[in-house]
Motif scaffolding. Structure first.
Motif, PDB file in Angstrom:
ATOM      1  N   GLN A 206       0.882  -1.161   0.000  1.00 55.23           N
ATOM      2  CA  GLN A 206       0.000   0.000   0.000  1.00 55.23           C
ATOM      3  C   GLN A 206       0.917   1.208   0.000  1.00 55.23           C
ATOM      4  O   GLN A 206       1.647   1.441   0.973  1.00 55.23           O
ATOM      5  CB  GLN A 206      -0.852  -0.028   1.251  1.00 55.23           C
ATOM      6  N   SER A 422     -10.530   2.330  -1.407  1.00 57.65           N
ATOM      7  CA  SER A 422     -11.418   2.842  -0.356  1.00 57.65           C
ATOM      8  C   SER A 422     -10.972   2.283   0.992  1.00 57.65           C
ATOM      9  O   SER A 422     -10.219   1.307   1.057  1.00 57.65           O
ATOM     10  CB  SER A 422     -12.849   2.398  -0.646  1.00 57.65           C
ATOM     11  N   GLU A 423     -11.481   2.879   2.061  1.00 53.88           N
ATOM     12  CA  GLU A 423     -11.149   2.428   3.420  1.00 53.88           C
ATOM     13  C   GLU A 423     -11.468   0.948   3.599  1.00 53.88           C
ATOM     14  O   GLU A 423     -10.701   0.194   4.193  1.00 53.88           O
ATOM     15  CB  GLU A 423     -11.979   3.235   4.429  1.00 53.88           C
ATOM     16  N   ILE A 424     -12.626   0.548   3.038  1.00 51.38           N
ATOM     17  CA  ILE A 424     -13.061  -0.839   3.231  1.00 51.38           C
ATOM     18  C   ILE A 424     -12.059  -1.804   2.607  1.00 51.38           C
ATOM     19  O   ILE A 424     -11.657  -2.797   3.204  1.00 51.38           O
ATOM     20  CB  ILE A 424     -14.463  -1.059   2.607  1.00 51.38           C
ATOM     21  N   ILE A 426      -8.951  -1.271   2.057  1.00 50.47           N
ATOM     22  CA  ILE A 426      -7.705  -1.254   2.844  1.00 50.47           C
ATOM     23  C   ILE A 426      -7.853  -2.144   4.076  1.00 50.47           C
ATOM     24  O   ILE A 426      -6.972  -2.968   4.368  1.00 50.47           O
ATOM     25  CB  ILE A 426      -7.337   0.185   3.254  1.00 50.47           C
ATOM     26  N   GLN A 427      -8.985  -2.011   4.752  1.00 47.61           N
ATOM     27  CA  GLN A 427      -9.197  -2.810   5.967  1.00 47.61           C
ATOM     28  C   GLN A 427      -9.183  -4.298   5.668  1.00 47.61           C
ATOM     29  O   GLN A 427      -8.546  -5.089   6.352  1.00 47.61           O
ATOM     30  CB  GLN A 427     -10.526  -2.448   6.611  1.00 47.61           C
ATOM     31  N   GLN A 428      -9.890  -4.659   4.569  1.00 50.35           N
ATOM     32  CA  GLN A 428      -9.930  -6.093   4.199  1.00 50.35           C
ATOM     33  C   GLN A 428      -8.528  -6.637   4.007  1.00 50.35           C
ATOM     34  O   GLN A 428      -8.195  -7.730   4.429  1.00 50.35           O
ATOM     35  CB  GLN A 428     -10.676  -6.272   2.877  1.00 50.35           C
ATOM     36  N   GLU A 430      -5.698  -5.443   5.217  1.00 50.22           N
ATOM     37  CA  GLU A 430      -4.897  -5.502   6.436  1.00 50.22           C
ATOM     38  C   GLU A 430      -5.229  -6.761   7.227  1.00 50.22           C
ATOM     39  O   GLU A 430      -4.353  -7.434   7.758  1.00 50.22           O
ATOM     40  CB  GLU A 430      -5.077  -4.223   7.250  1.00 50.22           C
ATOM     41  N   GLU A 431      -6.520  -7.102   7.236  1.00 48.64           N
ATOM     42  CA  GLU A 431      -6.953  -8.302   7.936  1.00 48.64           C
ATOM     43  C   GLU A 431      -6.324  -9.550   7.290  1.00 48.64           C
ATOM     44  O   GLU A 431      -5.757 -10.404   7.939  1.00 48.64           O
ATOM     45  CB  GLU A 431      -8.500  -8.371   7.864  1.00 48.64           C
ATOM     46  N   ARG A 434      -2.758 -10.030   8.161  1.00 55.85           N
ATOM     47  CA  ARG A 434      -2.513 -10.583   9.503  1.00 55.85           C
ATOM     48  C   ARG A 434      -2.611 -12.112   9.447  1.00 55.85           C
ATOM     49  O   ARG A 434      -1.776 -12.824   9.988  1.00 55.85           O
ATOM     50  CB  ARG A 434      -3.535 -10.033  10.512  1.00 55.85           C
TER      51      ARG A 434
END
Ligand code: PEP
Ligand code: MG
Length: 765
Positions: A206, A422-424, A426-428, A430-431, A434
């Protein structure tokens, strides 16, 4: 129908274009050349309008580049795709279009503001060189049915004559006025949100974007007021700073890549030390030119010279010059501070990269790379994987027009690129990251021996491209080195490594694997592995050219140096293997083996320590050996099937050409049957045969390979854990059943069906 009395002057037209084209080499104003050409064509054909559209290779669009008769403000604004409007159709149909009443033609497309609605007669011809589109030449007239067959012929002849001049013009125009090709920026890239590319080197990134060749923009930008504040002293200081930064980059690269030694930035240092280069700039400054502009002027001169060279190695110098000049110019602005490397932490978008570019980018800690051309099995991709730089190949040239610093999310594991994510999203990611980090602990669970469920031992060997991968190979318990791509030290340098340099490189490999088999493949250059410092022979079809073992046999000095370096470096090695790539006949193998014997004799005579009994093997990559496979397998000590090339040559699909990527099908029945035939022949002769290349680590093919009798797989170290996991989930009988079902399928669809319905569980009986 025609006004026969009008003043047509076709012969003069051709002579005048010739004169104009000759002037072009010395003209700095290309726009002016195109404009003058348009005026001349209009005049000679007594046309109201003459327009020249150039084909923009990045955006794959025709752009109005010059016009007489249409609104001059439309230049650079009117753009159309091939096939769009009459002009676009001219390109696609590759036929002149002569229309007596253009407005009635459904294909006619009127561009708002161009002022062309009143011109009824329309005549266009494609400008091309061979199959390459250069543009479209158009004349128009208010009067209906104005142009006739003779005009068509004349315009065609003019276009043919213009083609090479325009090709040069376009090159110079791009160099001098990069902003004209940048016009589409906002509009052409606004739709870019999600791009599906192909993964060339995995990873997740990213970061902000930067376009690789955009450096040219500010290198060639117009003088600015700020430039005037600099003096000759500032210039010398900027050069000094640049040299210091390069020195530092060089040592960082040398740490990560011992085999590159200090040679990557050689060209940069040579240019910096070149008295002529410095002198030319100094004398411009002494004549009153501002120092940054003097640097730009001299750099422009060299770049133009290099870029137009037919030789690859000189064209590569253009990018070195470009890179160096960007650094010097940037140092004017940062005379008193640290300059951050240009690409650090960025996703670099590039049309074309040399292996040495990848190394430079690695030295700047680039975050990821997007290439808009190339293939995932190309060597630039292989190098990116070795350097662990995530890389995606996406055939979307519009990406080159993305504004600088556009946020990018790259899922290089599967080849997805998100622009302005989008934020969503990015969050997906990052998860997912992990979860992935937790899964990578798998490496610690590696077993020293890899067995199927029923205890069949499959040897997992490492492919090594760069010395830096040796540690991982050992960490992941590779049972040896199945393939060392010895061309990599050759590829990433700017000159041939000497025998002694090669000796030191190979020694590190043998030292890292003291008790394990180590396979050194002899030089495999040519094809997509071009050495910038050997004169590219201008082969029109390098994949079928003087490459690989052919190159070695044609250059016995280079070949012998390599063999001797290998034999000396492996003096104490447990098992030293030498393997020849791209063997096409028994005779070729015998000739190569004779060279090894000759080297052994010479080392013996000179009493130099060396390995006395190397095993000598063959890479099977060409379909020509299938018909002689029994005799061939009797001849050599061992074999390795290079599936990347085997698929390429079996199916006649360039492995680096994304346009034909869909034809590159390892599941083709002929490929599968060929592989089985080789495996069986080796077994009959009790010879070891391994598989290297991408198929060896791909889950659908591993059971097939085991099923046909392959017991050695060579893969890049990072794949070792997943390959072991796949093998451990298999039973031999299920793998054999899967292989025999695949071998009885005779269509691509049938093999694909079998592969798609296969699950590791289905292979467990
Ligand atoms: C191959 O062709 O499969 C192979 C391993 O060699 P390379 O990819 O280096 O051509
Ligand atoms: Mg190969």
């Amino acid at each position: 129908m025609m006004t026969k009395s009008r003043n047509r002057d076709h012969l003069n037209l051709l002579c005048d274009i010739g004169d104009l084209a000759a002037l072009l080499t010395s003209s700095s104003n290309i726009q002016n050349f195109l404009q003058r050409t348009a005026v001349m064509v209009a005049k000679h054909l007594s046309a109201d309008v003459c327009s020249i559209y150039l084909f923009d290779r990045d955006a794959r669009e025709l752009v109005l580049a010059a016009t007489v008769g249409l609104n001059p403000e439309a230049v650079g604004q009117i753009r159309m795709k091939p096939g769009e409007g009459l002009v676009g159709c001219t390109l696609v149909k590759q036929q002149p279009i002569c229309e007596g009443s253009a407005s009635r033609n459904p294909l006619f497309k009127y561009f708002e503001g161009s002022g062309e609605d009143r011109f009824e007669s329309f005549l266009s011809v494609r400008i091309s060189r061979g199959t390459e589109n250069i543009g479209v030449l158009v004349v128009q007239h208010e009067q209906r049915n104005y142009f006739d067959d003779v005009d068509v012929m004349a315009l065609r002849a003019a276009a043919a004559q213009l083609a090479s001049a325009i090709e040069n013009a376009r090159l110079l125009m791009e160099m001098n006025h990069p902003k004209t090709s940048e016009l589409p920026n906002a509009s052409a890239t606004a739709h870019l949100k999600f791009i599906r590319g192909e993964s060339a080197s995995g990873g997740y990134v990213q970061a902000l974007s930067t376009v690789f060749n955009k450096r040219l923009d500010w290198l060639l930008s117009e003088p600015s007021e700020a430039d005037a504040g600099y003096t000759l002293k500032h210039f010398h200081r900027a050069v000094q700073l640049t040299a210091g930064q390069l020195q530092e980059l060089q040592s960082r690269v040398a740490e990560r890549l011992p085999e590159s030694a200090s040679l990557i930035f050689t060209a940069h240092f040579m240019i910096l030390k070149d008295e002529r280069f410095i002198q030319d700039i100094t004398s411009h400054i002494e004549k009153g030119v501002s120092p940054p502009e003097a640097v730009r002027m001299v750099a422009r001169h060299y770049i133009t010279m290099f870029t137009s060279s037919p030789y690859m190695y000189l064209r590569e110098k253009a990018s070195d010059m470009e890179d160096l000049t960007s650094r010097i110019l940037s140092n004017f602005k940062h005379l008193d501070m640290e300059t951050p490397p240009l690409c650090r932490g960025r996703v670099v978008i590039a049309r074309e990269l040399y292996p040495s570019d990848i190394l430079k980018l690695a030295s700047e800690d680039v975050a990821g790379i997007v290439m808009v051309s190339g293939g995932v099995t190309s060597h630039v991709s292989i190098l990116a994987r070795s350097m662990r730089i995530p890389m995606v190949i996406a055939d979307r040239p519009e990406l080159l027009s993305l504004p600088e610093e556009t946020p990018i999310l790259m899922d290089a594991d599967i080849g997805n690129i998100y622009v302005n994510p989008s934020e969503i999203v990015i969050q997906q990611f990052e998860e997912r990251n992990r979860i992935k980090a937790a899964a990578s602990l798998l490496a610690d669970d590696m077993l020293p021996i890899t067995e199927t469920q029923d205890g069949e031992h499959v040897h997992l060997m490492a492919i090594i491209n760069l010395l830096g991968e040796l540690e991982l190979a050992n960490h992941l318990k590779a049972e040896g080195i199945g393939l060392y791509r010895s061309e990599f030290p050759f590829l990433i340098r700017s000159s041939f490594p000497s025998e002694q340099e090669q000796y030191l490189i190979y020694k590190r490999i043998f030292d890292a694997m003291p008790d394990k088999p180590v396979t050194i493949r002899t030089l495999d250059i040519g094809g997509d592995k071009v050495l910038s410092y050997t004169d590219a022979t201008g082969e029109s079809n390098p994949e079928l050219g003087l490459r690989s073992i052919r190159f070695s046999l044609r250059n016995p000095d280079i070949f012998e140096q390599q063999i001797k370096a290998t034999l000396r470096a492996g003096a104490d090695a447990g098992e030293l293997r030498i393997m020849f790539p791209m063997i096409s006949s028994i005779d070729e193998f015998q000739e190569a083996r004779r060279q090894v014997m000759h080297c052994l004799d010479e080392l013996e005579r000179r009493q130099l320590p060396h390995h006395k009994s190397p095993r000598i093997g063959i890479m099977i990559e060409l379909p020509s050996v299938l018909e002689i496979i029994d005799e061939l397998t009797a001849e050599a000590d061992f074999f390795s099937i290079g599936t990347n090339d085997f698929v390429q040559y079996m199916l006649a699909v360039d492995r680096t050409n994304d346009k034909v990527a869909e034809y590159y099908q390892p599941s083709h029945p002929s490929v599968l049957r060929g592989l089985a035939r080789i495996a069986h022949a080796a077994k009959r002769q009790s010879k070891e045969v391994s598989v290297c290349g991408e198929m060896a680590h791909e889950p659908p093919y591993i059971p097939f390979l085991i099923g046909v009798g392959i017991r050695v797989l060579s893969v890049t170290p990072q794949f070792l854990p997943s390959v072991q996991k796949t093998i451990r989930s298999l039973s031999l009988s299920a793998a054999e059943d899967y292989a025999s079902r695949l071998l009885s399928a005779s269509t691509l669809r049938a093999t694909r069906d079998i592969i798609e319905n296969f699950t590791p569980q289905s292979a467990v009986v």
